[in-house]
Design a protein around this motif. Structure first.
Motif, PDB file in Angstrom:
ATOM      1  N   UNK A 136     146.341 -22.519 -39.314  1.00 56.97           N
ATOM      2  CA  UNK A 136     147.020 -23.239 -40.344  1.00 56.97           C
ATOM      3  C   UNK A 136     148.428 -23.812 -40.174  1.00 56.97           C
ATOM      4  N   UNK A 137     149.140 -22.803 -39.357  1.00 59.31           N
ATOM      5  CA  UNK A 137     150.662 -23.404 -39.191  1.00 59.31           C
ATOM      6  C   UNK A 137     150.499 -24.719 -38.141  1.00 59.31           C
ATOM      7  N   UNK A 138     149.480 -24.561 -37.159  1.00 60.88           N
ATOM      8  CA  UNK A 138     149.382 -25.946 -36.223  1.00 60.88           C
ATOM      9  C   UNK A 138     148.971 -27.233 -37.294  1.00 60.88           C
ATOM     10  N   UNK A 139     148.312 -27.083 -38.330  1.00 62.07           N
ATOM     11  CA  UNK A 139     147.956 -28.108 -39.204  1.00 62.07           C
ATOM     12  C   UNK A 139     149.289 -28.471 -40.013  1.00 62.07           C
ATOM     13  N   UNK A 140     149.984 -27.506 -40.411  1.00 65.75           N
ATOM     14  CA  UNK A 140     151.315 -27.860 -41.159  1.00 65.75           C
ATOM     15  C   UNK A 140     152.041 -28.920 -40.109  1.00 65.75           C
ATOM     16  N   UNK A 141     152.013 -28.453 -38.977  1.00 66.63           N
ATOM     17  CA  UNK A 141     152.888 -29.202 -38.059  1.00 66.63           C
ATOM     18  C   UNK A 141     152.293 -30.588 -37.925  1.00 66.63           C
ATOM     19  N   UNK A 142     150.938 -30.747 -37.999  1.00 66.82           N
ATOM     20  CA  UNK A 142     150.318 -32.141 -37.815  1.00 66.82           C
ATOM     21  C   UNK A 142     150.553 -32.918 -39.134  1.00 66.82           C
ATOM     22  N   UNK A 143     150.515 -32.180 -40.189  1.00 66.57           N
ATOM     23  CA  UNK A 143     150.756 -32.851 -41.493  1.00 66.57           C
ATOM     24  C   UNK A 143     152.366 -33.599 -41.394  1.00 66.57           C
ATOM     25  N   UNK A 144     153.418 -32.951 -40.781  1.00 66.52           N
ATOM     26  CA  UNK A 144     154.595 -33.395 -40.686  1.00 66.52           C
ATOM     27  C   UNK A 144     154.497 -34.212 -39.768  1.00 66.52           C
ATOM     28  N   UNK A 145     153.891 -34.409 -38.637  1.00 66.35           N
ATOM     29  CA  UNK A 145     153.950 -35.366 -37.835  1.00 66.35           C
ATOM     30  C   UNK A 145     153.286 -36.799 -38.242  1.00 66.35           C
ATOM     31  N   UNK A 146     152.189 -36.565 -39.198  1.00 73.04           N
ATOM     32  CA  UNK A 146     151.634 -37.627 -39.702  1.00 73.04           C
ATOM     33  C   UNK A 146     152.545 -38.460 -40.848  1.00 73.04           C
ATOM     34  N   UNK A 147     153.402 -37.523 -41.545  1.00 74.10           N
ATOM     35  CA  UNK A 147     154.264 -38.099 -42.431  1.00 74.10           C
ATOM     36  C   UNK A 147     155.259 -38.833 -41.558  1.00 74.10           C
ATOM     37  N   UNK A 148     155.866 -38.223 -40.441  1.00 74.63           N
ATOM     38  CA  UNK A 148     156.813 -39.040 -39.911  1.00 74.63           C
ATOM     39  C   UNK A 148     156.275 -40.221 -39.247  1.00 74.63           C
ATOM     40  N   UNK A 149     154.960 -40.355 -38.894  1.00 76.74           N
ATOM     41  CA  UNK A 149     154.303 -41.311 -37.918  1.00 76.74           C
ATOM     42  C   UNK A 149     154.115 -42.535 -39.224  1.00 76.74           C
ATOM     43  N   UNK A 150     153.798 -42.197 -40.417  1.00 82.76           N
ATOM     44  CA  UNK A 150     153.470 -42.992 -41.475  1.00 82.76           C
ATOM     45  C   UNK A 150     155.006 -43.913 -41.804  1.00 82.76           C
ATOM     46  N   UNK A 151     155.959 -43.102 -42.022  1.00 80.54           N
ATOM     47  CA  UNK A 151     157.313 -43.513 -42.456  1.00 80.54           C
ATOM     48  C   UNK A 151     157.739 -44.534 -41.113  1.00 80.54           C
ATOM     49  N   UNK A 152     157.252 -44.378 -39.946  1.00 79.53           N
ATOM     50  CA  UNK A 152     157.783 -44.999 -39.101  1.00 79.53           C
ATOM     51  C   UNK A 152     156.883 -46.491 -38.767  1.00 79.53           C
ATOM     52  N   UNK A 153     155.628 -46.312 -39.320  1.00 79.53           N
ATOM     53  CA  UNK A 153     154.643 -47.464 -39.101  1.00 79.53           C
ATOM     54  C   UNK A 153     154.636 -48.387 -40.024  1.00 79.53           C
ATOM     55  N   UNK A 154     155.232 -47.882 -41.371  1.00 75.44           N
ATOM     56  CA  UNK A 154     154.895 -49.098 -42.616  1.00 75.44           C
ATOM     57  C   UNK A 154     156.566 -49.613 -42.764  1.00 75.44           C
ATOM     58  N   UNK A 155     156.527 -50.715 -42.741  1.00 78.48           N
ATOM     59  CA  UNK A 155     157.871 -51.368 -42.878  1.00 78.48           C
ATOM     60  C   UNK A 155     158.509 -51.421 -44.098  1.00 78.48           C
ATOM     61  N   UNK A 156     157.770 -51.666 -45.272  1.00 78.50           N
ATOM     62  CA  UNK A 156     158.307 -51.594 -46.415  1.00 78.50           C
ATOM     63  C   UNK A 156     158.578 -50.198 -46.974  1.00 78.50           C
ATOM     64  N   UNK A 157     159.803 -49.958 -47.377  1.00 81.84           N
ATOM     65  CA  UNK A 157     160.251 -48.578 -47.899  1.00 81.84           C
ATOM     66  C   UNK A 157     159.501 -47.973 -48.865  1.00 81.84           C
ATOM     67  N   UNK A 158     159.190 -48.754 -49.787  1.00 82.20           N
ATOM     68  CA  UNK A 158     158.451 -48.297 -50.995  1.00 82.20           C
ATOM     69  C   UNK A 158     157.095 -47.747 -50.686  1.00 82.20           C
ATOM     70  N   UNK A 159     156.479 -48.751 -50.031  1.00 81.90           N
ATOM     71  CA  UNK A 159     154.890 -48.537 -49.432  1.00 81.90           C
ATOM     72  C   UNK A 159     154.954 -47.207 -48.769  1.00 81.90           C
ATOM     73  N   UNK A 160     155.806 -47.002 -47.876  1.00 81.17           N
ATOM     74  CA  UNK A 160     155.952 -45.805 -46.625  1.00 81.17           C
ATOM     75  C   UNK A 160     156.128 -44.786 -47.768  1.00 81.17           C
ATOM     76  N   UNK A 161     157.072 -44.759 -48.848  1.00 80.10           N
ATOM     77  CA  UNK A 161     157.531 -43.332 -49.591  1.00 80.10           C
ATOM     78  C   UNK A 161     156.188 -43.207 -50.267  1.00 80.10           C
ATOM     79  N   UNK A 162     155.338 -44.249 -50.668  1.00 77.74           N
ATOM     80  CA  UNK A 162     153.993 -44.144 -51.482  1.00 77.74           C
ATOM     81  C   UNK A 162     153.121 -43.299 -50.788  1.00 77.74           C
ATOM     82  N   UNK A 163     152.792 -43.887 -49.485  1.00 74.62           N
ATOM     83  CA  UNK A 163     151.794 -43.251 -48.623  1.00 74.62           C
ATOM     84  C   UNK A 163     152.127 -42.015 -48.130  1.00 74.62           C
ATOM     85  N   UNK A 164     153.428 -41.589 -47.529  1.00 81.47           N
ATOM     86  CA  UNK A 164     153.750 -40.206 -47.262  1.00 81.47           C
ATOM     87  C   UNK A 164     153.692 -39.200 -48.282  1.00 81.47           C
TER      88      UNK A 164
END
Lengths: 249, 59
Positions: A136-164
């Motif tokens: 479950x701690x490894x899953x926590x790390x993957x969740x963080x990495x997912x949020x970071x990936x979404x933040x860098x993949x979505x150009x629009x700041x507001x869309x990125x914030x909503x998805x993350x």
């Protein structure tokens, strides 16, 4: 603003300019007190705390492992709550907090997993087991990495914030799983050191340096978070009058 | 003190490698978490200042 039942500081927090100035005042205090407590906790835990009668001195890894694991989870909750506030009240600063916290949370999760693995080798005889707490701690790390990936993949700041924010909120279900994993499943991992309702099972000379390290790391990573937040505020508010005034002179 | 000599402290009862590897990693990570935003902040302020100066020359 929709309603006035929320306290005034809540609305002040919504102002990037106010946040930039208050963090500027808080940073030296966090650095001084956090640095001091960190050195005290480190020396106390490594050199003065008694060694464990079963684990010997490898138990001293606890003074890094437990604080980083606690913080990795607290920062996740902060990220999810900030994301929710951003979704509900469209508060820009909350989005920026959520974005600033993610890489630090990931670093903390990596550190908790790494120190756990290093501690596991002499204690359990294995770097890694697919056990509920570790997984479950490894899953926590993957969740963080997912949020970071979404933040860098979505150009629009507001869309990125909503998805993350949505991802972070869905992932929130993992937090109680981490907490109760040592009780719900058979596990090698020892139960929690600190419980709100009970006295710690270890003697005071062992848990006091641990408490100092937990507070120290909250302050140090709070400091890192404020540094990131300020960069984020300057970048996003670069067209605002106060930023031009601040940097123009 | 939990140790008699400094060599004992480094040895950690035979677990020195594990303890010092953990703390080495920890210190490195914490240092990076503070150093990177400081460097990034300097860069951000520098580029924003340049931009503001360019804009004030134009107008």
């Amino acid at each position: 603003m929709a309603s006035s039942w929320l306290p005034r500081w809540f609305y002040q927090l919504a102002s990037p300019r106010w946040c930039y100035s208050i963090t500027g005042k808080l940073i030296p205090w966090f650095a001084a007190i956090g640095g001091l407590l960190f050195v005290i906790g480190l020396v106390w835990g490594l050199a003065f705390a008694p060694s464990d009668y079963q684990q010997g001195n490898s138990f001293r890894i606890i003074y890094l492992h437990v604080p980083t694991a606690i913080l990795a989870q607290s920062f996740y909750m902060l990220m999810a709550i900030a994301g929710a506030i951003g979704l509900i009240w469209k508060m820009k600063v909350a989005d920026m907090v959520a974005k600033s916290v993610a890489p630090l949370g990931a670093a903390l999760a990596v550190l908790a997993l790494a120190t756990g693995a290093i501690w596991g080798k002499p204690t359990w005889g294995s770097w890694w087991v697919w056990d509920a707490r570790l997984t479950s701690m490894l899953v926590l790390l993957f969740l963080y990495l997912g949020v970071m990936a979404l933040n860098s993949a979505i150009e629009s700041e507001t869309t990125a914030a909503k998805s993350t924010a949505v991802l972070a909120l869905v992932g929130l279900v993992n937090i109680p799983i981490i907490k109760y994993s040592v009780e719900w499943w058979n596990t090698l991992h020892q139960p929690a050191t600190f419980k709100i309702t009970e006295k710690p099972a270890m003697p005071a000379e062992m848990w006091m340096p641990l408490l100092v390290m937990v507070i120290a790391l909250y302050l140090v990573f709070g400091l890192a978070m404020m540094l990131r937040l300020r960069n984020e505020i300057l970048t996003r508010e670069r067209r605002a009058g106060w930023v031009k005034e601040l940097l123009g002179s | 003190m939990a140790f008699e000599t400094f060599a004992d402290f480094l040895n950690m009862g035979g677990h020195g490698l594990y303890v010092w590897l953990s703390y080495g990693l920890g210190l490195l990570t914490i240092a990076l978490c503070l150093y990177l935003p400081i460097i990034q902040g300097r860069e951000t302020r520098r580029s924003l200042r340049r931009r503001i100066q360019r804009e004030s020359v134009k107008s």
